[in-house]
Design an enzyme around this catalytic site. Sequence first.
Site, PDB file in Angstrom:
ATOM      1  N   SER A   5       0.838  -1.201   0.000  1.00 12.54           N
ATOM      2  CA  SER A   5       0.000   0.000   0.000  1.00 12.54           C
ATOM      3  C   SER A   5       0.875   1.254   0.000  1.00 12.54           C
ATOM      4  O   SER A   5       1.636   1.468  -0.943  1.00 12.54           O
ATOM      5  CB  SER A   5      -0.955  -0.069   1.195  1.00 12.54           C
ATOM      6  OG  SER A   5      -1.979   0.871   1.051  1.00 12.54           O
ATOM      7  N   HIS A  57      -7.429  -6.086   1.009  1.00 12.66           N
ATOM      8  CA  HIS A  57      -6.225  -5.269   1.249  1.00 12.66           C
ATOM      9  C   HIS A  57      -5.396  -5.780   2.436  1.00 12.66           C
ATOM     10  O   HIS A  57      -4.360  -5.218   2.738  1.00 12.66           O
ATOM     11  CB  HIS A  57      -6.686  -3.828   1.539  1.00 12.66           C
ATOM     12  CG  HIS A  57      -5.608  -2.797   1.443  1.00 12.66           C
ATOM     13  ND1 HIS A  57      -4.972  -2.485   0.267  1.00 12.66           N
ATOM     14  CD2 HIS A  57      -5.039  -1.997   2.385  1.00 12.66           C
ATOM     15  CE1 HIS A  57      -4.075  -1.537   0.481  1.00 12.66           C
ATOM     16  NE2 HIS A  57      -4.075  -1.221   1.754  1.00 12.66           N
ATOM     17  N   ASP A 117     -10.092  -5.618  -3.060  1.00 10.32           N
ATOM     18  CA  ASP A 117      -9.459  -4.633  -2.180  1.00 10.32           C
ATOM     19  C   ASP A 117     -10.368  -3.406  -2.084  1.00 10.32           C
ATOM     20  O   ASP A 117     -10.696  -2.785  -3.108  1.00 10.32           O
ATOM     21  CB  ASP A 117      -8.096  -4.256  -2.792  1.00 10.32           C
ATOM     22  CG  ASP A 117      -7.260  -3.357  -1.918  1.00 10.32           C
ATOM     23  OD1 ASP A 117      -7.826  -2.476  -1.255  1.00 10.32           O
ATOM     24  OD2 ASP A 117      -6.030  -3.534  -1.929  1.00 10.32           O
TER      25      ASP A 117
HETATM   26  N1  LIG Z   1      -8.814   3.055   7.467  1.00 11.07           N
HETATM   27  C1  LIG Z   1      -8.103   1.865   7.645  1.00 11.07           C
HETATM   28  C2  LIG Z   1      -6.840   1.954   6.801  1.00 11.07           C
HETATM   29  C3  LIG Z   1      -5.637   1.347   7.383  1.00 11.07           C
HETATM   30  C4  LIG Z   1      -5.158   0.136   6.624  1.00 11.07           C
HETATM   31  O1  LIG Z   1      -5.904  -0.634   5.995  1.00 11.07           O
HETATM   32  N2  LIG Z   1      -3.869  -0.029   6.714  1.00 11.07           N
HETATM   33  C5  LIG Z   1      -3.212  -1.134   6.048  1.00 11.07           C
HETATM   34  C6  LIG Z   1      -2.129  -0.564   5.155  1.00 11.07           C
HETATM   35  S1  LIG Z   1      -2.803   0.661   4.063  1.00 11.07           S
HETATM   36  C7  LIG Z   1      -2.579  -2.045   7.075  1.00 11.07           C
HETATM   37  O2  LIG Z   1      -1.621  -2.734   6.779  1.00 11.07           O
HETATM   38  N3  LIG Z   1      -3.110  -2.036   8.316  1.00 11.07           N
HETATM   39  C8  LIG Z   1      -2.498  -2.751   9.401  1.00 11.07           C
HETATM   40  C9  LIG Z   1      -2.790  -4.222   9.491  1.00 11.07           C
HETATM   41  O3  LIG Z   1      -3.645  -4.736   8.775  1.00 11.07           O
HETATM   42  O4  LIG Z   1      -2.117  -4.878  10.305  1.00 11.07           O
HETATM   43  C10 LIG Z   1      -7.913   1.631   9.104  1.00 11.07           C
HETATM   44  O5  LIG Z   1      -7.448   2.516   9.854  1.00 11.07           O
HETATM   45  O6  LIG Z   1      -8.265   0.546   9.533  1.00 11.07           O
END
Ligand SMILES: N[C@@H](CCC(=O)N[C@@H](CS)C(=O)NCC(=O)O)C(=O)O
Length: 280
Positions: free
Chosen positions: A151, A260, A227
């Site tokens: 991302s 995602h 996604d």
């Molecule tokens: N709005 C979402 C976006 C955050 C999100 O999806 N982050 C991804 C990268 S863009 C991620 O890797 N989140 C941490 C995880 O899944 O451990 C949230 O805060 O939950």
Amino acid sequence: MTPTPISHNKMFGGVQATYKHRSDACDCDMKVAVFTPDGVSTDTGDAPVLIWLSGLTCDTTNFQTKAGAQRVAAELGIVLVMPDTSPRGDDVPDTEDRYDFGKGAGFYLDATAKPWAKHYNMESYIRDELTAWISETLPVDIDRMGIFGHSMGGHGALTLHLKNPKLFKTCSAFSPIVAPSQVAWGRGAFEGYLGKDETKWADYDATELLMRGTTDTNILIDQGTDDQFLSEHLRTDIFTAACEKMGQDHTIRMQAGYDHSYFFIATFIEDHLRHHATRL
Ligand SMILES: N[C@@H](CCC(=O)N[C@@H](CS)C(=O)NCC(=O)O)C(=O)O
């Protein structure tokens, strides 16, 4: 940048560790996680190394606990380095109401706008300081270094590779932001960190960088078709078209039904590790 050890766990015969070191570029202490396979020789110091760049809201923990990369990295003898996604600390400015700007959202650029420019210099941190630290501290051959990410971290991996193909020789990404100047996540971040003059944004836009010139490695991208951020923020199609127009060697796979999350990353991480291993 003498590291302070924070944690140390045996895993698949190797060691999953976390350190803290000083960053002058970010003017704060930064954490970095490292996986070193068993059998990587400290005498020869010739192992390949991959830097993983995480996405929005992440820190050094997400990839090491969720992606399941260590088993195959151990098999292939690859050292994994997992830096943080932004500067940290009480002195570092942040936004209270945005997950996509400020802490956890450094966008792997050097900010020029106040008050962000003092600390938000993640491009210099990764490209200069972290790579110097890797070279001095880890049993790796810095000429065998690749970069990958997810991302916002996919955007970081693509832009750092396209700008420094001799330093970051191989590149892959999961669900990357490929054209940040054209999508809300990127525009919001660039306006804040770089200011409103969009001519300054191209230096951090993978599609714009690719239009300036190709690299001689195959860029691997995996993107889930389900996604939730694909159509608004990621827009894989824009980068695919640029690769085809410019003749960039690429493998872009639209993976049916995947979202995602790190469940998606864990599913295909082995392919990415092998992609780098065969080229480094
Ligand atoms: N709005 C979402 C976006 C955050 C999100 O999806 N982050 C991804 C990268 S863009 C991620 O890797 N989140 C941490 C995880 O899944 O451990 C949230 O805060 O939950």
